[in-house]
Design a protein around this motif. Structure first.
Motif, PDB file in Angstrom:
ATOM      1  N   LYS A  81       0.734  -1.192   0.020  1.00  0.00           N
ATOM      2  CA  LYS A  81      -0.031   0.018  -0.107  1.00  0.00           C
ATOM      3  C   LYS A  81       0.993   1.277  -0.021  1.00  0.00           C
ATOM      4  CE  LYS A  81      -4.123  -1.744   0.431  1.00  0.00           C
ATOM      5  NZ  LYS A  81      -5.303  -1.504  -0.485  1.00  0.00           N
ATOM      6  N   ALA A  82       0.751   1.971  -0.976  1.00  0.00           N
ATOM      7  CA  ALA A  82       1.443   3.326  -1.145  1.00  0.00           C
ATOM      8  C   ALA A  82       0.835   4.448   0.023  1.00  0.00           C
ATOM      9  CB  ALA A  82       1.386   4.005  -2.465  1.00  0.00           C
ATOM     10  N   ASN A  83       1.451   5.246   0.242  1.00  0.00           N
ATOM     11  CA  ASN A  83       0.995   6.330   1.214  1.00  0.00           C
ATOM     12  C   ASN A  83      -0.573   6.945   0.929  1.00  0.00           C
ATOM     13  OD1 ASN A  83       3.273   6.096   2.570  1.00  0.00           O
ATOM     14  ND2 ASN A  83       4.140   7.915   1.707  1.00  0.00           N
ATOM     15  N   ASP A  84      -0.689   6.996  -0.598  1.00  0.00           N
ATOM     16  CA  ASP A  84      -2.162   7.714  -0.952  1.00  0.00           C
ATOM     17  C   ASP A  84      -3.091   6.639  -0.971  1.00  0.00           C
ATOM     18  OD1 ASP A  84      -1.483   5.954  -3.227  1.00  0.00           O
ATOM     19  OD2 ASP A  84      -1.385   7.449  -4.511  1.00  0.00           O
ATOM     20  N   SER A  90       5.868  -4.252  -6.880  1.00  0.00           N
ATOM     21  CA  SER A  90       7.409  -4.242  -6.983  1.00  0.00           C
ATOM     22  C   SER A  90       7.887  -5.484  -7.295  1.00  0.00           C
ATOM     23  CB  SER A  90       8.143  -3.784  -5.898  1.00  0.00           C
ATOM     24  OG  SER A  90       7.994  -4.447  -4.702  1.00  0.00           O
ATOM     25  N   LEU A  91       8.922  -5.608  -8.278  1.00  0.00           N
ATOM     26  CA  LEU A  91       9.552  -6.762  -8.714  1.00  0.00           C
ATOM     27  C   LEU A  91      10.840  -7.124  -7.863  1.00  0.00           C
ATOM     28  CD1 LEU A  91       9.217  -6.668 -12.561  1.00  0.00           C
ATOM     29  CD2 LEU A  91       7.889  -8.005 -10.817  1.00  0.00           C
ATOM     30  N   GLU A  92      11.059  -8.077  -7.214  1.00  0.00           N
ATOM     31  CA  GLU A  92      12.387  -8.462  -6.577  1.00  0.00           C
ATOM     32  C   GLU A  92      12.786  -9.731  -6.863  1.00  0.00           C
ATOM     33  OE1 GLU A  92      13.718  -8.798  -1.852  1.00  0.00           O
ATOM     34  OE2 GLU A  92      11.635  -8.102  -2.265  1.00  0.00           O
TER      35      GLU A  92
END
Length: 142
Positions: A81-84, A90-92
């Motif tokens: 979850k982003a701040n907004d 994301s790729l890892e």
């Protein structure tokens, strides 16, 4: 079945080594990988982690911004979850292999030019067809 993802890319930020609560070393680096061609080209940013003894060595000293690398390991996609409030992915890659490829690009600067060459002494007429006076071209692709 095995999940192996291999790619080449350019490091976007110097590598960092952290330690888990249990004392295991974790080397983390972010690598850019360009995909597509022309107007359709995109840059994928992948987080790469290397665990254990391999993360403790001097590899961190070589994984600097602009260095080209080859990475091979297990690929995973993480959601957060982003701040907004929106959901991001994301790729890892948990790396098995991180190898240096080519030279480090110092912030886009070109490599130093070769020193000017001195004129060669005149050659015998019998060798006039040879091109020994022409400078050597280091950019030959083979």
């Amino acid at each position: 079945m095995s999940n192996v993802f291999s790619f080449t890319g350019t490091i976007g930020r110097d590598a960092e080594v952290r330690y888990t609560a249990s004392g295991m070393a974790v080397l983390s680096v972010t690598v850019a990988n360009n995909i597509g061609f022309g107007d359709k080209q995109q840059t994928l940013w992948l987080r790469v982690s290397l665990f254990g003894k391999r993360a403790e060595g001097s590899l961190q000293n070589y994984l600097k911004k602009g260095q080209q690398v080859f990475v091979s390991g297990e690929l995973s996609q993480n959601e957060y979850k982003a701040n907004d409030g929106s959901t991001k992915t994301s790729l890892e890659v948990v790396a098995n292999i991180i190898d240096l490829v080519g030279k480090r690009n110092e912030g886009g600067a070109s490599y130093p030019a070769a020193e000017p060459r001195q004129a060669a002494p005149s050659k015998p007429q019998s060798m006039a067809h040879d091109n020994f006076d022409e400078p050597y071209d280091d950019d030959i692709p083979f």
